[in-house]
Write a protein that holds these residues in place. Structure first.
Motif, PDB file in Angstrom:
ATOM      1  N   MET A  59      18.414  20.605 -13.737  1.00 28.62           N
ATOM      2  CA  MET A  59      19.470  20.689 -14.744  1.00 28.62           C
ATOM      3  C   MET A  59      20.739  21.370 -14.237  1.00 28.62           C
ATOM      4  N   THR A  60      21.877  20.917 -14.760  1.00 32.33           N
ATOM      5  CA  THR A  60      23.158  21.596 -14.530  1.00 32.33           C
ATOM      6  C   THR A  60      23.213  22.828 -15.447  1.00 32.33           C
ATOM      7  N   PRO A  66      25.113  23.870 -18.165  1.00 33.19           N
ATOM      8  CA  PRO A  66      25.004  23.768 -19.638  1.00 33.19           C
ATOM      9  C   PRO A  66      23.669  23.165 -20.087  1.00 33.19           C
ATOM     10  N   GLU A  67      23.138  22.215 -19.314  1.00 32.27           N
ATOM     11  CA  GLU A  67      21.820  21.657 -19.654  1.00 32.27           C
ATOM     12  C   GLU A  67      20.768  22.766 -19.655  1.00 32.27           C
ATOM     13  N   TYR A  75      21.234  26.085 -19.863  1.00 33.34           N
ATOM     14  CA  TYR A  75      21.452  27.068 -20.942  1.00 33.34           C
ATOM     15  C   TYR A  75      20.835  26.534 -22.245  1.00 33.34           C
ATOM     16  N   ALA A  76      20.991  25.229 -22.485  1.00 32.33           N
ATOM     17  CA  ALA A  76      20.396  24.639 -23.697  1.00 32.33           C
ATOM     18  C   ALA A  76      18.871  24.771 -23.647  1.00 32.33           C
ATOM     19  N   VAL A  80      17.885  15.875 -22.163  1.00 31.44           N
ATOM     20  CA  VAL A  80      19.270  16.351 -22.085  1.00 31.44           C
ATOM     21  C   VAL A  80      20.118  15.531 -21.114  1.00 31.44           C
ATOM     22  N   ARG A  81      19.503  15.014 -20.032  1.00 35.07           N
ATOM     23  CA  ARG A  81      20.277  14.261 -19.049  1.00 35.07           C
ATOM     24  C   ARG A  81      20.799  12.949 -19.628  1.00 35.07           C
ATOM     25  N   THR A  87      23.953  13.962 -21.213  1.00 31.41           N
ATOM     26  CA  THR A  87      24.988  14.238 -20.209  1.00 31.41           C
ATOM     27  C   THR A  87      25.524  12.925 -19.646  1.00 31.41           C
TER      28      THR A  87
END
Lengths: 359, 359
Positions: free
Chosen positions: A114-115, A117-118, A120-121, A338-339, A342
């Protein structure tokens, strides 16, 4: 002394004690040990920023003094020092402690993961923070997100990588989990102290060096020697952490616990944004001064081989540690969800506007 | 009463007054008006979250009561109500007030502009926050970032858009600045109240509807009718805002000012992450239940025409408002710098891993 006088004296004493008790909030002084040196921006700023918020919001009554690595001399000993109560608090990265239990590895970042913000979520809305506590509570500690470096670059290379063959025997400084993966691809992973890296790259003792991103790389000077700057695959959103000794935390007044949590959270988010600025600024400077730098993406066959090596390592760790498996299952499920978002939001926005030269 | 008694009584009174003064922190009660209804997540959660932090960190002495739009009945009157001191504070979006001065438009988001982390870097490290104060101080207010929706989608379309011609005469609900741009491309921009939009789309009174992103769109139900979900171009990172009446702010004890600032900052960052989760979750649900939904990117000729219309509007506004020009110059310079970094970090990471199916 008459009854009246006695009564009045007693009242006076009670009032004095009570008013002292009300007015003076509890004075608390903590010590924090951090993995980094005193000026390793943005990492070193983050613990300072956190401590500053705590001090301000407690009217100067809750003070956290920071020891950088030049003071405590144990950059990778933060886990143990906080566990033993030598420091009430630490600022470090979970993946440094994978030797204690591999479950600490994925609490920082994972290759192909994950990046910022991903992730952190995942931490705040996807169960990540709870899993982090589960991993650390066995060691008498609490752990919280402590700031994000943003997506890290794949490293500075003096030679272009066009195939898997180009990696065989290549000498590279790339520590940790990413280094293990690279060694599966035939790279000779070396461990040279940071202070000697520039010279090693200049003299060809190493062919490639992985560090962080432009914001931190710029002071190392690798861009003056190596022409190829490869994009990242291994640390898409490294979240460092705050560690807290649980017993010391439990002694805090409720209000100080709240102040501490807000301070850690804000300082962590801010580090992600500070990293963004530092990387953007440094990359602009590098490009202007060294226009020959070429940003490269590893060839597809290399990326696929990295992913295979990664998958195999993860599978073996899952057999070794049930907690690692539990965290990875949670992260994989969240990434799947989540991706996709994104992809249709930021990714397709960036793709369509950059391909049409609209910015 | 004897001298001794008199002295003791006087001391008692002094002590009582002094201890009351020390112990009771100043009690302050503020009112906040927000543009949104009481359950418009994540927007409505953000002011509540901020007020909760303020209350906790002030030991319940600084209380901010929130009026949603169903109470004050003036969703787009927040600016005026806070300016006039009817409310000490507001939670709204700057671009709603572009009619007062076009300079308020770019403080939320701009078409073809920055994503959320890019824009946070501009606010906190690129001079954005200072420009925001410059715009609002003329109106006796302070303004702060108040939460981000993430990248917004281009809208739900019942027909596929394959060319500029397909947009001519198309009836679309798309308000604000994006609507102005769409009308330059020949779209018939309609203004239908939210409660009637679903039926209007179902009956063909409109062909397309722009709303926000999956997290907020899902409750509107457009995905049950319209098959084409277009990616965003017009609101890449909408930052809502907290407004504060400057006179009221200046009356606050210094400590409450600090508490308020930390509370706003944390709640704003958290909204960005909550939006990420809500969008990801809702998009997963939509896709599973309506697998026929097609995510589409507008054709390049459409995007280019949008950009031309956008550039022309910006040029005319720059002549009209020196403050708009000043903000746009700052945003453009920052975007130039920060997008290059986004491109070589998150963008190429997402591109290379998705093209090779590595996640």
């Amino acid at each position: 002394m008459g009854m009246m006088k006695k009564l009045l004296y007693s009242l006076l004493i009670i009032l004095l004690v009570a008013s002292a008790g009300f007015t003076a909030e509890k004075k608390i002084r903590w010590k924090l040990a951090m993995t980094w040196g005193p000026t390793l921006h943005p990492l070193s700023d983050t613990a300072e920023h956190m401590a500053e918020i705590v001090k301000e919001l407690s009217d100067g009554n809750f003070v956290i003094n920071i020891d950088a690595s030049n003071v405590h001399k144990a950059p990778f000993g933060i886990f143990d020092m906080v566990k033993l109560g030598q420091y009430e608090m630490g600022h470090t990265a979970s993946y440094y402690y994978k030797g204690k239990n591999i479950a600490f590895l994925p609490l920082t970042t994972m290759p192909f993961g994950m990046t910022a913000p991903e992730q952190y979520a995942w931490f705040y809305y996807g169960g990540g923070l709870e899993l982090m506590q589960e991993a650390y509570t066995k060691h008498g500690m609490l752990a919280f997100p402590g700031g994000n470096t943003g997506n890290q670059m794949g490293g500075w290379f003096t030679k272009e990588i066009n195939s898997l063959d180009d990696l065989k025997g290549l000498k590279m400084r790339i520590p940790g989990f990413a280094g293990q993966i690279m060694s599966k691809l035939g790279v000779t992973v070396t461990n040279i102290p940071p202070g000697e890296l520039y010279t090693a790259l200049e003299r060809g003792t190493v062919d490639a060096v992985e560090w962080t991103g432009p914001g931190m790389d710029i002071n190392m000077g690798f861009h003056k020697i190596a022409k190829y700057y490869y994009t990242g695959w291994h640390e898409p959103g490294s979240e460092v952490e705050f560690l807290i000794n649980e017993k010391e935390y439990n002694k805090l007044p409720e209000k100080y616990k709240k102040i501490l949590k807000i301070a850690m959270k804000t300082a962590a988010y801010d580090m992600y944004i500070q990293s963004y600025e530092m990387n953007a600024e440094a990359w602009q400077q590098m490009k202007e001064k060294y226009p020959d730098i070429k940003v490269k993406v590893f060839p597809e066959e290399v990326l696929k081989e990295m992913k295979t090596a990664y998958d195999n390592l993860v599978a073996s760790y899952e057999k070794e540690s049930p907690m690692f498996k539990k965290i990875m299952e949670s992260k994989r499920a969240y990434l799947d969800k989540v991706r996709d978002w994104t992809h249709i939001s930021d990714y397709l926005y960036l793709k369509s506007t950059s391909e049409s030269n609209l910015n």
